[in-house]
Design an enzyme around this catalytic site. Structure first.
Site, PDB file in Angstrom:
ATOM      1  N   ARG A 177       8.405   3.979   1.961  1.00 55.53           N
ATOM      2  CA  ARG A 177       6.899   4.754   2.025  1.00 55.53           C
ATOM      3  C   ARG A 177       6.655   5.294   3.560  1.00 55.53           C
ATOM      4  NH1 ARG A 177       8.300   4.550  -2.387  1.00 55.53           N
ATOM      5  NH2 ARG A 177       7.190   3.759  -4.100  1.00 55.53           N
ATOM      6  N   CYS A 225      -0.208   1.271  -4.881  1.00 56.44           N
ATOM      7  CA  CYS A 225       0.104  -0.032  -4.650  1.00 56.44           C
ATOM      8  C   CYS A 225      -0.712  -0.260  -3.032  1.00 56.44           C
ATOM      9  CB  CYS A 225       1.718  -0.275  -4.376  1.00 56.44           C
ATOM     10  SG  CYS A 225       2.363  -0.323  -5.725  1.00 56.44           S
ATOM     11  N   GLU A 295      -0.138  -1.062   2.560  1.00 58.55           N
ATOM     12  CA  GLU A 295       0.810   0.279   2.569  1.00 58.55           C
ATOM     13  C   GLU A 295      -0.390   1.226   2.501  1.00 58.55           C
ATOM     14  OE1 GLU A 295       3.646   1.061  -0.954  1.00 58.55           O
ATOM     15  OE2 GLU A 295       2.346   2.634  -1.337  1.00 58.55           O
TER      16      GLU A 295
HETATM   17  N1  EPU Z   1       5.267  -7.742 -11.413  1.00 54.47           N
HETATM   18  C1  EPU Z   1       4.577  -8.872 -12.161  1.00 54.47           C
HETATM   19  N2  EPU Z   1       3.128  -8.708 -12.004  1.00 54.47           N
HETATM   20  C2  EPU Z   1       2.527  -7.825 -11.492  1.00 54.47           C
HETATM   21  C3  EPU Z   1       3.224  -6.849 -11.135  1.00 54.47           C
HETATM   22  C4  EPU Z   1       4.631  -6.600 -10.986  1.00 54.47           C
HETATM   23  O1  EPU Z   1       5.104 -10.027 -12.436  1.00 54.47           O
HETATM   24  O2  EPU Z   1       1.232  -7.905 -11.669  1.00 54.47           O
HETATM   25  C5  EPU Z   1       6.902  -8.007 -11.555  1.00 54.47           C
HETATM   26  C6  EPU Z   1       7.255  -6.955 -12.589  1.00 54.47           C
HETATM   27  O3  EPU Z   1       7.151  -7.488 -13.712  1.00 54.47           O
HETATM   28  C7  EPU Z   1       8.545  -6.755 -11.920  1.00 54.47           C
HETATM   29  C8  EPU Z   1       8.312  -6.710 -10.715  1.00 54.47           C
HETATM   30  O4  EPU Z   1       7.136  -7.560 -10.292  1.00 54.47           O
HETATM   31  O5  EPU Z   1       9.541  -7.604 -12.394  1.00 54.47           O
HETATM   32  C9  EPU Z   1       8.307  -5.319  -9.967  1.00 54.47           C
HETATM   33  O6  EPU Z   1       7.332  -4.750 -10.382  1.00 54.47           O
HETATM   34  P1  EPU Z   1       7.242  -3.077 -10.504  1.00 54.47           P
HETATM   35  O7  EPU Z   1       8.482  -2.636 -11.286  1.00 54.47           O
HETATM   36  O8  EPU Z   1       5.897  -2.807 -11.259  1.00 54.47           O
HETATM   37  O9  EPU Z   1       7.351  -2.572  -9.043  1.00 54.47           O
HETATM   38  P2  EPU Z   1       6.793  -2.852  -7.814  1.00 54.47           P
HETATM   39  O10 EPU Z   1       7.744  -3.222  -6.953  1.00 54.47           O
HETATM   40  O11 EPU Z   1       5.776  -3.731  -7.998  1.00 54.47           O
HETATM   41  C10 EPU Z   1       7.353  -0.379  -6.882  1.00 54.47           C
HETATM   42  C11 EPU Z   1       6.401   0.444  -5.880  1.00 54.47           C
HETATM   43  C12 EPU Z   1       5.576   1.291  -6.727  1.00 54.47           C
HETATM   44  C13 EPU Z   1       6.216   2.148  -7.767  1.00 54.47           C
HETATM   45  C14 EPU Z   1       7.019   0.881  -8.641  1.00 54.47           C
HETATM   46  C15 EPU Z   1       7.902   1.593  -9.886  1.00 54.47           C
HETATM   47  C16 EPU Z   1       5.964  -0.600  -3.655  1.00 54.47           C
HETATM   48  C17 EPU Z   1       5.108  -1.434  -3.069  1.00 54.47           C
HETATM   49  N3  EPU Z   1       5.636  -0.220  -5.020  1.00 54.47           N
HETATM   50  O12 EPU Z   1       6.326  -1.245  -7.489  1.00 54.47           O
HETATM   51  O13 EPU Z   1       5.090   2.370  -5.838  1.00 54.47           O
HETATM   52  O14 EPU Z   1       5.365   2.870  -8.705  1.00 54.47           O
HETATM   53  O15 EPU Z   1       7.817   0.222  -7.940  1.00 54.47           O
HETATM   54  O16 EPU Z   1       8.839   2.509  -9.372  1.00 54.47           O
HETATM   55  O17 EPU Z   1       6.873  -0.232  -3.223  1.00 54.47           O
HETATM   56  C18 EPU Z   1       3.117   2.910  -4.292  1.00 54.47           C
HETATM   57  O18 EPU Z   1       4.011   2.867  -3.554  1.00 54.47           O
HETATM   58  O19 EPU Z   1       1.935   3.057  -4.370  1.00 54.47           O
HETATM   59  C19 EPU Z   1       3.611   2.309  -5.797  1.00 54.47           C
HETATM   60  C20 EPU Z   1       2.667   2.123  -6.797  1.00 54.47           C
END
Ligand code: EPU
Length: 299
Positions: A177, A225, A295
């Site tokens: 990012r 995010c 972020e």
């Molecule tokens: N999770 C929870 N509760 C929540 C959210 C997530 O338990 O409210 C758990 C999910 O079940 C999963 C883990 O946390 O086991 C990871 O969650 P997710 O796959 O949604 O991915 P993330 O790491 O939270 C990242 C990026 C997103 C991107 C998603 C999907 C960052 C900060 N976030 O989210 O990017 O869309 O992966 O690829 O890197 C952004 O950068 O603005 C953004 C939305």
């Protein structure tokens, strides 16, 4: 092409595209914003170039789609230059197995993703469901679980005082990012895509959007995010585990769909969002001993 006469204009010559004391709320996906003392809205890249040259050494801020920024200051005194919206992209070169396409910085990412997929050009599907513009996505190295925009970039053209410089992707630093393009005024970018059956590309794109739709509040008044994931940990997972889904300060609330999103439920102010950010950081810090870093950009 740029004309020297344009480059030599002074800032006063741009009063036509200058809005004074303009609310920034419509320019942010949060729909929250203070006042910009000077907001410039150039019509195209040439005008952007002439304008930025005329601003001389004055610091100015560059605003793309406003999908990753919280306008927190009641007043922003520095000039803001809004990247001109673009509507089209073009094929530059077709060779065996590779199609080079070019898009201006102000093109919505969704347009580029959807239209290249429809034309059977693979490589940008991982950007499906990512809001904002091509320029903003490059600066932020936006993306998701399946990849980021960096994977498809061939080169980026940036404006400098007197002309344009083309930076090959190999000379751009892309990280989580983040990219070395921060602070550059991007004119356009080229992407190296691969010809495939259009239905296959669209199918992959649809699968990625469906996945997002199930796990993120797509379409809400938010800025993606809010916090970076600490190495190897999901910030959303931590916030969720801390029991903060639905927690609110005024009309700013932690999304029930994904805990790393703050949504504006109606009339949230920047102060509401900042207070909620503090609350989340405090709670996650206390419970897990982890300090979350934002972020989103806070202006
Ligand atoms: N999770 C929870 N509760 C929540 C959210 C997530 O338990 O409210 C758990 C999910 O079940 C999963 C883990 O946390 O086991 C990871 O969650 P997710 O796959 O949604 O991915 P993330 O790491 O939270 C990242 C990026 C997103 C991107 C998603 C999907 C960052 C900060 N976030 O989210 O990017 O869309 O992966 O690829 O890197 C952004 O950068 O603005 C953004 C939305």
């Amino acid at each position: 092409m740029l004309k020297t006469a344009d480059i030599e204009k002074t800032a006063d010559d741009f009063s036509r595209i200058l809005e004074c004391d303009m609310s920034l709320a419509p320019f942010s996906s949060f729909r929250i914003g203070g006042i910009a003392r000077r907001l410039y809205r150039p019509a195209d890249i040439a005008e952007t170039h002439a304008l930025t040259a005329s601003l001389g050494g004055e610091n100015f801020r560059i605003l793309g789609g406003g999908t990753n920024v919280l306008f927190a200051s009641p007043v922003i005194a520095e000039p803001i230059v809004v990247v001109p919206r673009a509507t089209t992209w073009r094929v530059i070169e077709r060779t065996e197995g590779r199609v080079l396409v070019e898009a201006d910085a102000g093109l919505p990412m969704s347009v580029l993703v959807n239209e290249t997929a429809s034309r059977g050009l693979a490589g940008l599907e991982v950007m499906a469901g990512v809001p904002g513009t091509v320029g903003g996505a490059l600066v932020m190295n936006a993306g998701g679980r399946h990849g980021t925009i960096a994977d498809a970039v061939e080169s980026v053209r940036v404006l400098n005082g007197t002309g344009e410089t083309t930076i090959p992707a190999t000379e751009i630093e892309f990280a989580y990012r983040r990219s070395s393009l921060k602070g550059e005024m991007i004119g356009a970018a080229r992407f190296a895509l691969a010809p495939r059956a259009s239905e296959a590309v669209r199918e992959r794109m649809r699968a990625i959007v469906d996945e997002k739709r199930a796990s993120q509040p797509l379409g809400a008044r938010c800025a993606g995010c809010v916090f970076h994931n600490p190495p190897g940990i999901s910030a959303g997972g931590l916030i969720d585990e801390a029991g903060l889904k639905g927690a609110a300060c005024g009309d700013a609330a932690v999304s029930e769909v994904h805990a790393n999103f703050i949504v504006n439920r109606g009339r949230a102010s920047a102060a509401d969002v900042l207070a909620l950010i503090d609350k989340i950081r405090g709670e996650v810090g206390r419970r897990f001993g982890i300090t979350l870093e934002t972020e989103i950009e806070i202006w």
